[in-house]
Design a protein around this motif. Structure first.
Motif, PDB file in Angstrom:
ATOM      1  N   LEU A  52       0.818  -1.211   0.000  1.00 11.17           N
ATOM      2  CA  LEU A  52       0.000   0.000   0.000  1.00 11.17           C
ATOM      3  C   LEU A  52       0.854   1.265   0.000  1.00 11.17           C
ATOM      4  O   LEU A  52       0.338   2.360  -0.233  1.00 11.17           O
ATOM      5  CB  LEU A  52      -0.918   0.001   1.219  1.00 11.17           C
ATOM      6  N   GLY A  53       2.156   1.132   0.281  1.00 12.23           N
ATOM      7  CA  GLY A  53       3.027   2.290   0.294  1.00 12.23           C
ATOM      8  C   GLY A  53       3.546   2.693  -1.064  1.00 12.23           C
ATOM      9  O   GLY A  53       4.204   3.739  -1.190  1.00 12.23           O
ATOM     10  N   GLN A  54       3.276   1.887  -2.084  1.00 15.43           N
ATOM     11  CA  GLN A  54       3.727   2.206  -3.435  1.00 15.43           C
ATOM     12  C   GLN A  54       2.578   2.790  -4.235  1.00 15.43           C
ATOM     13  O   GLN A  54       1.546   2.138  -4.427  1.00 15.43           O
ATOM     14  CB  GLN A  54       4.275   0.954  -4.130  1.00 15.43           C
ATOM     15  N   ARG A  59      -2.644   2.771  -7.479  1.00 15.05           N
ATOM     16  CA  ARG A  59      -3.308   3.131  -8.722  1.00 15.05           C
ATOM     17  C   ARG A  59      -3.885   1.896  -9.406  1.00 15.05           C
ATOM     18  O   ARG A  59      -5.029   1.921  -9.896  1.00 15.05           O
ATOM     19  CB  ARG A  59      -2.322   3.831  -9.656  1.00 15.05           C
ATOM     20  N   VAL A  60      -3.117   0.806  -9.445  1.00 15.46           N
ATOM     21  CA  VAL A  60      -3.604  -0.431 -10.066  1.00 15.46           C
ATOM     22  C   VAL A  60      -4.784  -0.991  -9.280  1.00 15.46           C
ATOM     23  O   VAL A  60      -5.755  -1.495  -9.860  1.00 15.46           O
ATOM     24  CB  VAL A  60      -2.466  -1.465 -10.168  1.00 15.46           C
ATOM     25  N   LEU A  61      -4.731  -0.881  -7.952  1.00 19.47           N
ATOM     26  CA  LEU A  61      -5.818  -1.398  -7.119  1.00 19.47           C
ATOM     27  C   LEU A  61      -7.115  -0.634  -7.389  1.00 19.47           C
ATOM     28  O   LEU A  61      -8.178  -1.241  -7.610  1.00 19.47           O
ATOM     29  CB  LEU A  61      -5.434  -1.280  -5.642  1.00 19.47           C
ATOM     30  N   GLY A 228      -1.668   1.071 -19.562  1.00 18.10           N
ATOM     31  CA  GLY A 228      -2.332   1.776 -18.477  1.00 18.10           C
ATOM     32  C   GLY A 228      -3.637   1.159 -18.034  1.00 18.10           C
ATOM     33  O   GLY A 228      -4.339   1.738 -17.197  1.00 18.10           O
ATOM     34  N   ASP A 229      -3.976  -0.008 -18.558  1.00 16.57           N
ATOM     35  CA  ASP A 229      -5.237  -0.673 -18.214  1.00 16.57           C
ATOM     36  C   ASP A 229      -5.025  -1.973 -17.462  1.00 16.57           C
ATOM     37  O   ASP A 229      -5.932  -2.791 -17.379  1.00 16.57           O
ATOM     38  CB  ASP A 229      -6.041  -0.946 -19.482  1.00 16.57           C
ATOM     39  N   ALA A 230      -3.818  -2.170 -16.924  1.00 16.15           N
ATOM     40  CA  ALA A 230      -3.512  -3.407 -16.216  1.00 16.15           C
ATOM     41  C   ALA A 230      -4.328  -3.488 -14.931  1.00 16.15           C
ATOM     42  O   ALA A 230      -4.607  -2.481 -14.272  1.00 16.15           O
ATOM     43  CB  ALA A 230      -2.027  -3.491 -15.896  1.00 16.15           C
ATOM     44  N   MET A 231      -4.716  -4.708 -14.560  1.00 13.57           N
ATOM     45  CA  MET A 231      -5.452  -4.939 -13.331  1.00 13.57           C
ATOM     46  C   MET A 231      -4.548  -5.663 -12.339  1.00 13.57           C
ATOM     47  O   MET A 231      -3.465  -6.142 -12.689  1.00 13.57           O
ATOM     48  CB  MET A 231      -6.723  -5.740 -13.620  1.00 13.57           C
ATOM     49  N   ALA A 251       0.462 -10.847  -0.151  1.00 19.79           N
ATOM     50  CA  ALA A 251      -0.151  -9.582   0.256  1.00 19.79           C
ATOM     51  C   ALA A 251      -1.058  -9.039  -0.839  1.00 19.79           C
ATOM     52  O   ALA A 251      -2.201  -8.624  -0.576  1.00 19.79           O
ATOM     53  CB  ALA A 251       0.940  -8.573   0.610  1.00 19.79           C
ATOM     54  N   ALA A 252      -0.564  -9.042  -2.084  1.00 20.51           N
ATOM     55  CA  ALA A 252      -1.391  -8.548  -3.193  1.00 20.51           C
ATOM     56  C   ALA A 252      -2.636  -9.404  -3.374  1.00 20.51           C
ATOM     57  O   ALA A 252      -3.735  -8.886  -3.637  1.00 20.51           O
ATOM     58  CB  ALA A 252      -0.566  -8.521  -4.475  1.00 20.51           C
ATOM     59  N   SER A 253      -2.502 -10.721  -3.237  1.00 21.70           N
ATOM     60  CA  SER A 253      -3.638 -11.627  -3.409  1.00 21.70           C
ATOM     61  C   SER A 253      -4.702 -11.376  -2.359  1.00 21.70           C
ATOM     62  O   SER A 253      -5.905 -11.342  -2.662  1.00 21.70           O
ATOM     63  CB  SER A 253      -3.162 -13.082  -3.354  1.00 21.70           C
TER      64      SER A 253
END
Length: 591
Positions: A52-54, A59-61, A228-231, A251-253
């Motif tokens: 969450l610090g990046q 933005r992707v989230l 720019g549309d990556a999920m 963590a991302a999962s």
């Protein structure tokens, strides 16, 4: 025989084989994945803080949630009127429309994604038509942008929105609308105050399913979208295939899974059974009376004489307000069906192109791309591998799912609800999370990169479809038939084979077909657990789509588009042939 008698006393034990496979392949690994994300045994939130610090991750989230929400909203806007018009149609027309909706649903989503590539591409159908009529001087950028992602996702998910809506709307008593109309309510008022609240369970179920599945979308955004549309699922898959930092992947999962769980818990999707639709609508959606309701009621009595005259004037008047539905409804349905079916038709036509590249309309007709498929060992061996895996998954998941459905149908309501949700977990959370957990589970079993591992990975989702379909069949099953057979000294096995099995055979075959379709079309989980050593047909197609090797994929996509027709024929023949057997079984039991 004693074992069968014990199982008869504790029917929930029949669900244990399915739960055992689910626990080993998916349950334990996802718990370990969660503990890894917390840096167990120290237990810290460092991995989540790092994620969450990046700003790029944030933005992707948000982009993932935004794309999923907009795609779900568009599906609802299109799907609700489509379902409403389908339910209002006559039964033969409704059944025909349902078939037209189910066919795209059963079609490979890779084939449908590829269809939009050839339609929206620089040399695709739309650009060629615009150039031909001189409306543009150069190709428009219709692909590799956000709009192309929305088009592809809505096309894939729209049937999943329509089908729950239709299933709920069919069960709504139409006399309630007639009663509202007889009391002087206008058509829109009757719809908004009566029909719409009762249809909200379908809105809720369809929206939640579409949203959660969209959260885990990976292939379609990668194929139709730009950089720019990556999920978030694309980020997770890239981490698995490159650095494989388990803590960061975990963590991302679980950030993605947390979004899905929060939405599901807030709106309360319960695939194991729910309260009657009318109760849900009144409890969750209808507003409470305002505190000034008494004063409002006094003012509401003023126009009552006018309403009484209007009601008397319109009570026996033929309803002309519904003419718009007879005119606009068929036109709207035609547009929706064209949106669902036209891309597949375009791919089938383009697969016969005689040129070196795909073009529409084809400059000539040829079977060269079909000869390329059947003459290339890489293609037909991938297809054969996919069929072998699909058959194994079908057999295993049908046995486990049917046993689970039989056990859960006889279990206590609370246990049935809980265990059903557990079995359905792999198909109700983002698929990329299931893939990562399954990958870790197969590593422990030493099955990564093997066909056996892929079979188990596909089975944990496929047996959920089997359990749902067989459970739906058992919902209409009369248990007195089994009791009658047992009163005639038939044993548990004989009762099952002679009475139960013939009655639920259509559901079992239907579940088996869906299990095979699920396995045959799976690419996300397969790409994670295949270990680059097992190539299935979807993986080969995905590699071809990304690298644009040759148009052979058009021939493959056209063949996969025709498969759902075979599935529908098989389902119809199963239902048609089962009718005399069901009647015979009932007669034997009563006799």
């Amino acid at each position: 025989m004693q074992l069968l008698q014990r199982l008869g006393r504790l029917p929930v034990l029949l669900a244990f084989p399915a739960l055992g496979v689910l626990l080993v392949v998916f349950g334990i690994p996802i718990v370990r994945l969660f503990l890894t994300s917390l840096n167990a045994p120290e237990f810290s939130l460092a991995n989540y803080q790092m994620f969450l610090g990046q700003p790029a991750n944030i933005r992707v989230l948000f982009q993932t949630v935004e794309i999923s929400a907009i795609a779900t909203f568009v599906c609802l806007v299109i799907g609700y009127p489509t379902a409403y018009v389908m339910v209002a149609a006559s039964k033969p027309v409704r059944m025909a429309l349902l078939v037209l909706v189910v066919i795209p649903y059963l079609t490979s989503f890779l084939a449908r994604t590829y269809a939009w590539i050839v339609i929206l591409g620089d040399t695709g159908l739309i650009n060629n038509l615009l150039l031909y009529f001189g409306l543009i001087s150069g190709p428009l950028q219709l692909i590799f942008n956000r709009m192309a992602v929305y088009v592809g996702m809505v096309h894939i998910m729209l049937p999943m929105m329509i089908l729950p809506l239709v299933s709920v709307m069919i069960g709504i008593d139409k006399s309630l609308m007639s009663a509202a109309r007889s009391m002087g309510a206008r058509p829109f008022t009757a719809f908004w105050r009566v029909f719409f609240p009762l249809s909200l369970p379908g809105v809720r179920s369809g929206s939640l399913l579409v949203f959660v599945i969209c959260l885990g979308f990976y292939i379609t955004p990668a194929a139709l979208g730009g950089l720019g549309d990556a999920m978030l699922s694309t980020f997770i898959a890239a981490q698995v295939q490159t650095s494989f930092n388990v803590a960061r992947i975990a963590a991302a999962s679980f950030v993605l899974l947390a979004i899905a769980v929060v939405v599901l818990s807030m709106l309360g999707l319960d695939l194991s059974g729910s309260a009657p639709s009318g109760q849900i609508a009144r409890k969750s959606w209808l507003p409470r009376p305002p505190p000034f309701g008494a004063l409002k009621g006094k003012f509401g009595e003023l126009p009552m004489p006018y309403r009484a005259k209007r009601w008397a004037a319109h009570l026996y008047k033929a309803g002309g307000e519904e003419r718009w539905l007879k005119i606009v409804g068929p036109a709207f349905i035609a547009l929706v069906m064209a949106f669902l079916l036209f891309p597949e038709i375009v791919v089938i036509i383009m697969s016969f192109s005689a040129g070196a590249f795909l073009e529409f309309p084809p400059s000539g007709l040829s079977l060269q791309w079909y000869r390329s498929f059947f003459g290339d060992p890489a293609w037909y061996m991938a297809a054969w591998t996919t069929i072998q895996i699909g058959v194994a998954v079908t057999i295993l998941s049908t046995v486990l799912g049917t046993l689970a459905a039989l056990g859960l149908s006889r279990a206590a309501p609370q246990a049935r609800r809980l265990l059903t949700m557990v079995i359905l977990t792999p198909i109700t959370i983002p698929v990329i999370v299931v893939g990562v957990a399954t990958y870790l589970g197969l590593i422990d079993l030493g099955l990564v990169g093997s066909q056996t591992g892929i079979v188990f990975a596909h089975t944990i989702g496929a047996m959920g479809y089997v359990a749902v379909i067989v459970s739906a069949t058992l919902a209409n099953f009369d248990r007195r038939l089994e009791q009658a057979a047992q009163s005639m000294r038939a044993g548990p096995l004989q009762t099952f084979m002679r009475v139960t099995l013939p009655l639920i055979r259509p559901g079992i075959i239907g579940g088996a077909i869906f299990a095979f379709v699920h396995s045959f079309d799976e690419v996300v989980i397969t790409s994670l657990v295949s270990g680059f050593s097992v190539y299935t047909l979807p993986l080969k197609m995905w590699e071809n789509i990304r690298n644009e090797v040759d148009p052979t994929v058009a021939a493959v996509a056209s063949l996969l588009t025709l498969l759902p027709v075979l599935w529908m024929i098989a389902l119809y023949l199963t239902w048609w042939r089962s009718r005399p057997q069901v009647n015979l079984s009932i007669s034997e039991a009563k006799g």
